[in-house]
Design a protein around this motif. Sequence first.
Motif, short mmCIF file in Angstrom:
data_model
loop_
_atom_site.label_atom_id
_atom_site.label_comp_id
_atom_site.label_asym_id
_atom_site.label_seq_id
_atom_site.Cartn_x
_atom_site.Cartn_y
_atom_site.Cartn_z
N LEU A 57 82.38 51.06 13.25
CA LEU A 57 82.05 49.72 12.79
C LEU A 57 80.57 49.44 12.99
O LEU A 57 80.07 49.43 14.12
CB LEU A 57 82.88 48.68 13.55
CG LEU A 57 84.40 48.83 13.41
CD1 LEU A 57 85.12 47.93 14.39
CD2 LEU A 57 84.84 48.54 11.97
N LEU A 89 88.61 51.22 5.05
CA LEU A 89 89.17 50.91 6.37
C LEU A 89 90.66 51.20 6.40
O LEU A 89 91.16 51.89 7.31
CB LEU A 89 88.90 49.44 6.70
CG LEU A 89 89.54 48.91 8.00
CD1 LEU A 89 88.84 49.50 9.22
CD2 LEU A 89 89.50 47.38 8.04
N THR A 145 81.41 51.98 8.34
CA THR A 145 81.62 50.85 7.42
C THR A 145 80.33 50.63 6.64
O THR A 145 79.51 49.78 6.98
CB THR A 145 82.03 49.59 8.19
OG1 THR A 145 81.07 49.36 9.24
CG2 THR A 145 83.41 49.73 8.79
N ASN A 149 81.68 43.37 9.44
CA ASN A 149 81.94 44.76 9.79
C ASN A 149 81.87 44.94 11.31
O ASN A 149 81.12 45.76 11.83
CB ASN A 149 80.93 45.69 9.11
CG ASN A 149 81.12 45.78 7.61
OD1 ASN A 149 81.88 45.00 7.04
ND2 ASN A 149 80.45 46.70 6.97
N ASN A 150 82.65 44.12 12.02
CA ASN A 150 82.63 44.20 13.47
C ASN A 150 84.05 44.23 14.03
O ASN A 150 85.03 44.02 13.31
CB ASN A 150 81.79 43.07 14.08
CG ASN A 150 82.34 41.68 13.79
OD1 ASN A 150 83.53 41.51 13.49
ND2 ASN A 150 81.49 40.68 13.86
N VAL A 183 87.92 42.96 12.48
CA VAL A 183 88.96 43.94 12.20
C VAL A 183 90.20 43.68 13.05
O VAL A 183 91.34 43.77 12.56
CB VAL A 183 88.43 45.37 12.42
CG1 VAL A 183 89.55 46.40 12.27
CG2 VAL A 183 87.31 45.68 11.43
N LEU A 217 89.11 52.89 16.40
CA LEU A 217 88.02 52.01 16.02
C LEU A 217 86.90 52.17 17.04
O LEU A 217 87.14 52.08 18.25
CB LEU A 217 88.48 50.55 15.99
CG LEU A 217 89.44 50.13 14.89
CD1 LEU A 217 89.91 48.69 15.13
CD2 LEU A 217 88.78 50.24 13.52
#
Length: 476
Positions: free
Chosen positions: A224, A212, A199, A77-78, A82, A38
């Motif tokens: 991200l 994802l 993303t 989307n951070n 996640v 990530l």
Amino acid sequence: MPTPGPQPPALQSPGALAVWATGCGSPEPPFPHPEARLVVAGDQKGLSGGELRDHIDRAAEALTRLRPGPLFCGMRNNLASVLRYLAAWRSGRPIALLDPDLPVGALADLAGRFQPAAVLGFTHAADGSSPRAPRAPRPPSHRDAGHPPEPHPDLAVLLATSGSTGNPRLVRLSRRAVLANAAAIVTALSIEPAEIVPTSLPLHYSYGLSVLNSHLMAGATVVLTEAGLLERSFWTHLDAHRCTSLAAVPYQYEMLRRLRYDRAEHPALATFTQAGGRLSEELVKEFAAHADRFFIMYGQTEATARIAVLPPDRLADKPGSAGLAVPGGRLAIDEGEVVYHGPNVMMGYAETAADLARGDDLGGVLRTGDLGRLDPEGFLHITGRLKRIAKIFGVRVNLDDVERLLPASGPAAATSGDDRVTVWTEGLDAAGCAGLARRLGAELRVHWSGFDVRSVDRLPLLANGKIDYRALESHA
């Protein structure tokens, strides 16, 4: 609180995942994959391996201090969102991934119905709070006496069905359904650990979540970013991180065309994927020429996102097709309706907290509500819809909800098209039509350009006095 079984340390190849997705493999593949990475846009280091695992474990530990019940997550989307999602997965706690910008009233309604253990990450509610908003009393059958039953041990993820409209039901997705669909997509798209994907879609949207999940399962890298495709920073980060793949819905491809997308400016970007509605054949050809691989896909939230994939080498001879069933799945047509069989089918819907304790209601069989046909090679062709549900830029919109928002001053109707809703009304001038489109966009929280408002002298009616929708659709 249930805990997941041991995960094998061996890395999983697409071939091994294909076997597991068909129900023949055991134990379940590791998720996330030990090599998954990530990266926050702009930060080259990222999290992977033991460091990522440690972050997930710490977040999971914090969840153990909550009472039993689902977690409500405003899924951005951070990295924080996640990690929260993966921590819930690790701890065996079901998590509802919801629009982080839900109005306070809509969030309060959902919280009242599902009694989450915590509410985290929402714009209009403080973390850990129980949002409150006035709402009409519910019938006795919807009132919970004392604490609701604990969620079913197989339940892993909850997603809203109706996008921005109405009071959505939640789709109950099991742990196996999420893993099976991710494994099927890794196989169908041949996702390798070297892949890097941004993303580009909301992670509370099933297609965005599927991107994802599949890349985390493949051991690939997810960048991200909360920037949209129309923002310069999105493309700056896409190039800086040398992203290899991009997922988008039809509206986004239309925007890329208007921006005059040039592959030469983004040399690392080799793969496009598309779902969320039908893409015109013209745009399919245009963007297939901009990529080494262009995958067309069809799916529903109720099938953990994806049901069928059209391989790039069949674009030319299968124009308009949604493709073949994903590995482990099977398609059938029953009286014109598309029926999907597979391990990624939801457990069922949920209206209240009590429904979260239910087991699998569907047994792996999903009646999609779409009309279609299978050609002799088994490729799916969607021909229409049974229900009055449309998709605007990938977001589901109930046409009855649209009509309820139309002015009461005269007859009006809503019909669906490709990524648009056509609104038919009597007596409005051009300015009135434009104003109504903007109001609908604001009320339903989708871009106003998704509404094509047209004024007609008189709406066509059937003999029983109801609106003739078929006549309207023929003129759309």
